[in-house]
Design a protein around this motif. Sequence first.
Motif, short mmCIF file in Angstrom:
data_model
loop_
_atom_site.label_atom_id
_atom_site.label_comp_id
_atom_site.label_asym_id
_atom_site.label_seq_id
_atom_site.Cartn_x
_atom_site.Cartn_y
_atom_site.Cartn_z
N TYR A 32 0.83 -1.06 0.15
CA TYR A 32 0.06 -0.09 0.12
C TYR A 32 0.91 1.28 -0.02
CZ TYR A 32 -3.39 -3.11 1.99
OH TYR A 32 -4.46 -4.09 2.00
N THR A 72 -9.02 1.15 -6.46
CA THR A 72 -8.72 2.14 -5.24
C THR A 72 -8.80 3.49 -5.94
OG1 THR A 72 -6.23 2.01 -5.78
CG2 THR A 72 -7.40 0.96 -3.87
N ARG A 161 -3.37 3.55 -2.63
CA ARG A 161 -3.38 2.55 -3.94
C ARG A 161 -2.79 1.17 -3.23
NH1 ARG A 161 -6.68 5.86 -4.36
NH2 ARG A 161 -6.46 7.80 -5.76
#
Length: 190
Positions: A32, A72, A161
């Motif tokens: 992440y 996302t 993301r």
Amino acid sequence: MAFSARVNASTDDIWAERTPATSSGVTLATNYIGSTGGVDTEHAGLRWQNVTIPKGATIQSAVLRFYADANTSGTAVNVTIKSEAADNAAAFSTTSNWNARTRGSQSIAWNSIGAWSINIEYDSPDISAAIQEVTDRAGWASGNSLVIFVEDNSSTSGANRQFESYDGNSTRGVLLTITYTIKLTATAGS
């Protein structure tokens, strides 16, 4: 000339939470960047081995390519990209190992990262300044390893993301592509 390679070992990508990191993971299916909410900020460390760029090369361009492993779309994902100030970067191991690494002085902002869709690749902005900083080091040699940090920089809470790690899918780990030139020197009699 060009160098292109994906992260190629479990200990060559790491996810870290918060700054300084209070937890991290070396063996993860997903990495992440951004924020997962509240005080939790997400960071990634990425290492490439056997980087065959000779000392003294001029870096023309360098890009990270991330393979999204989730849809996302949270807004305001902002990160800073830096290299590790090391001649030959070691593999990642622990949270304290993450925190102790010295970041380079070149900083590349990647702000307002757009929405990502699963199974699509996304490119970072040019990071040639961060790569040049490493290959200009006195102890750099072709075949050494280098690390790039992608660290949250005031992303909106919950905006992140997600991308594939080596452990999630070894063929979809982050790809580093560098183009460079080398200075040719004339030899006697030529």
